[in-house]
Design a protein around this motif. Sequence first.
Motif, PDB file in Angstrom:
ATOM      1  N   GLU A  13     -10.667  25.636 -27.538  1.00  0.00           N
ATOM      2  CA  GLU A  13     -11.125  26.637 -26.569  1.00  0.00           C
ATOM      3  C   GLU A  13     -10.353  27.936 -26.708  1.00  0.00           C
ATOM      4  N   LYS A  14      -9.029  27.798 -26.977  1.00  0.00           N
ATOM      5  CA  LYS A  14      -8.227  29.001 -27.198  1.00  0.00           C
ATOM      6  C   LYS A  14      -8.757  29.747 -28.410  1.00  0.00           C
ATOM      7  N   GLY A  15      -9.094  28.968 -29.459  1.00  0.00           N
ATOM      8  CA  GLY A  15      -9.636  29.571 -30.657  1.00  0.00           C
ATOM      9  C   GLY A  15     -10.870  30.409 -30.372  1.00  0.00           C
ATOM     10  N   LYS A  16     -11.738  29.845 -29.531  1.00  0.00           N
ATOM     11  CA  LYS A  16     -12.971  30.561 -29.210  1.00  0.00           C
ATOM     12  C   LYS A  16     -12.675  31.897 -28.530  1.00  0.00           C
ATOM     13  N   SER A  74     -16.572  31.752 -40.845  1.00  0.00           N
ATOM     14  CA  SER A  74     -17.839  31.051 -40.702  1.00  0.00           C
ATOM     15  C   SER A  74     -17.585  29.557 -40.564  1.00  0.00           C
ATOM     16  N   PHE A  75     -18.435  28.916 -39.815  1.00  0.00           N
ATOM     17  CA  PHE A  75     -18.297  27.474 -39.622  1.00  0.00           C
ATOM     18  C   PHE A  75     -19.671  26.913 -39.349  1.00  0.00           C
ATOM     19  N   ILE A  76     -19.784  25.625 -39.464  1.00  0.00           N
ATOM     20  CA  ILE A  76     -21.074  25.011 -39.190  1.00  0.00           C
ATOM     21  C   ILE A  76     -20.826  23.676 -38.522  1.00  0.00           C
ATOM     22  N   THR A  77     -21.540  23.402 -37.462  1.00  0.00           N
ATOM     23  CA  THR A  77     -21.396  22.126 -36.767  1.00  0.00           C
ATOM     24  C   THR A  77     -22.650  21.322 -37.050  1.00  0.00           C
ATOM     25  N   PHE A  78     -22.460  20.072 -37.370  1.00  0.00           N
ATOM     26  CA  PHE A  78     -23.637  19.241 -37.641  1.00  0.00           C
ATOM     27  C   PHE A  78     -23.970  18.390 -36.436  1.00  0.00           C
ATOM     28  N   MET A 137     -22.695  30.473 -25.685  1.00  0.00           N
ATOM     29  CA  MET A 137     -22.531  31.854 -26.140  1.00  0.00           C
ATOM     30  C   MET A 137     -21.413  32.495 -25.332  1.00  0.00           C
ATOM     31  N   LEU A 138     -20.348  32.892 -26.027  1.00  0.00           N
ATOM     32  CA  LEU A 138     -19.219  33.496 -25.329  1.00  0.00           C
ATOM     33  C   LEU A 138     -18.979  34.898 -25.842  1.00  0.00           C
ATOM     34  N   ALA A 186     -18.955  33.304 -35.360  1.00  0.00           N
ATOM     35  CA  ALA A 186     -17.782  33.847 -34.680  1.00  0.00           C
ATOM     36  C   ALA A 186     -17.506  35.231 -35.251  1.00  0.00           C
ATOM     37  N   VAL A 187     -17.398  36.212 -34.376  1.00  0.00           N
ATOM     38  CA  VAL A 187     -17.220  37.593 -34.827  1.00  0.00           C
ATOM     39  C   VAL A 187     -15.945  38.144 -34.221  1.00  0.00           C
TER      40      VAL A 187
END
Lengths: 299, 279
Positions: free
Chosen positions: A5-8, A291-295, A69-70, A34-35
């Motif tokens: 969550e901190k990462g986000k 970039s990341f991807i969640t499956f 969406m944050l 993530a931008v």
Amino acid sequence: MTDSEKGKNNYLLYLEDVSKSYGSKTVLNDIDLAVRQGEFCTVVGPSGCGKSTLLRLILGQEQPTGGQMLMQGKPIGFPGPDRGIVYQRYSLFPHLSILDNILLGKQLSRSILRSIRNRKNDREEALRYLESIQLAEHAHKYPHQLSGGMRQRVAIAQALIMKPTILMMDEPFGALDPGTREMMQILILELWEEYNMTIFFVTHDLEEAVFVGTRILVLSQFYTHEEDYVSGTGKGARIVADHPLHGEKALSTKVKTTAEFGQLIQEIRSQGFDPEYLQNAREFNLKHPDSFITFTEIP
Amino acid sequence: MPKKRSIFLGLHADPSPGLRLLLAILPFVLLLSVYVVASEIRHKANPHDKLLPTISKISKAFQKTALEKNKRSGTILLWSDTKASLKRLFIGISAASVVGLVLGLNMGLLPGARNLGLSFVTFISNIPPLAILPILFITFGVDQLGKIMLIFLGTFPLITRDIYLAVRKIPRENIVKALTLGASQAGVIYRVVYPQVIPRLVDTVRLSLGAAWLFLIASEAIASQDGLGYRIFLVRRYLSMDVIIIYVAWITGLAFCFDLALRKCVAFRYPWYNPKADN
Ligand SMILES: Nc1ncnc2c1ncn2[C@@H]1O[C@H](COP(=O)(O)OP(=O)(O)OP(=O)(O)O)[C@@H](O)[C@H]1O
Ligand SMILES: [Mg+2]
């Protein structure tokens, strides 16, 4: 608070598993993005793949069907002054002069009393913006009296004066001729540097995307299982490629003629724009460090 | 050599300014001369003809109704009738504009108000106003209020629906844009939407004035003590064509002037509204 969550919260904009359907039609399928502050993200993809839809979701104009969406760690709400927007059309208010169009944001965000008190300062500030887009002598004209390129410049200044956390643009130069278009690309790069902005820029022009962006996102159809490959489209679009682009922006259009430039465009075109070519979600070209991807299981 | 453009005929005609004026006046002159000739012919056959009074008879009637005080009422008839009629027309159409604007704005912008009002207003607008005139006279009296209500009920549904359509036609992008500039909901309504539909309101009112005149004259004809419509239907009993012609010409002139004034007002105050129009 957990580590993830901190990462986000470190990102300016954070989307995870965001999807959007209209009725039974899925347009966006599990967007992960993530931008960071200061990035100039360009979004390309075949027509109708959902670029504008993604932008409307971030803007808060529409709500996602699912996902998170944050913005700066907080959930994205209805459209507000932290997210500026420049559309291809309809960004200007036809009943206001150019100067008043630029001033409107200042007045709307203040109470009537304070906007009267700050009238002089606001006017001066608006005129400074008008000068930076070289339209000072047109201050008292109405939008219909300007050319398309001039109107887009006004729309940009109108959004910038609010100093939005992120500026979003949906094919802002789509209706301009090549010469004006190039001038506008340079203008937006100059403004981006000057104001240290974060920009989210949708375009259908690959060359433009590679030239102005520091990061390019390709939105397109994809497949996860072999059997989908046969049935083809209809699953919605994902970010199938995410490249960093040259970080230091050389404000010269000369790069457009270099070989690497052309090669990158070719690569993106074949990955994202060839309707015959569907990518497996596990083979996406996600070179960008963020970039990341969640499956999550896709039904 | 460039082809010469014809001055009157064809798609590419280019009449000179003088000719344009002449062309505009011509139908009026024609109508007038046909009338004069026809009236002349009828008077030759029967000097007491009432149907097509001569110009001199009409001007005598004009003298009596528009310049001299009426012996019985002590007023100049044309003026007192005009005053009474315009008051009704003005109150009725103003009320219809205000109500139409408020309803149209709300229905156009707020989904809640839209669901509440749209089908109801559409339903109301299909009631033929003249058919409920007896109800209005019974409910609001044959005096002022009944007539004003007829004008109001006859015009406000159309104004409401037109403003509603105008609001709906404002692109969603424009409204979202205002929100991203920090507008509150009230800000969107008063700074962005309201000023954009005002010229449309003036236009709609201008076009509704025709219907308003119809309702005014119809209600005055049926029950009244004064007013332009009342006078026309009163003198009809004595076959006073001369007075009728004066009143009709006067009403037409008034309506034409209102139309022109409203059109000029839009062109002058809202130059952005109709940038290409030249009429
Ligand atoms: N309100 C809506 N209702 C139903 N379908 C919609 C709606 N808005 C968009 N769509 C569908 O979503 C898909 C993506 O539309 P979108 O406008 O986001 O595409 P785009 O990538 O911006 O295309 P373009 O490059 O042509 O602008 C389209 O197939 C469109 O038909
Ligand atoms: Mg689009």
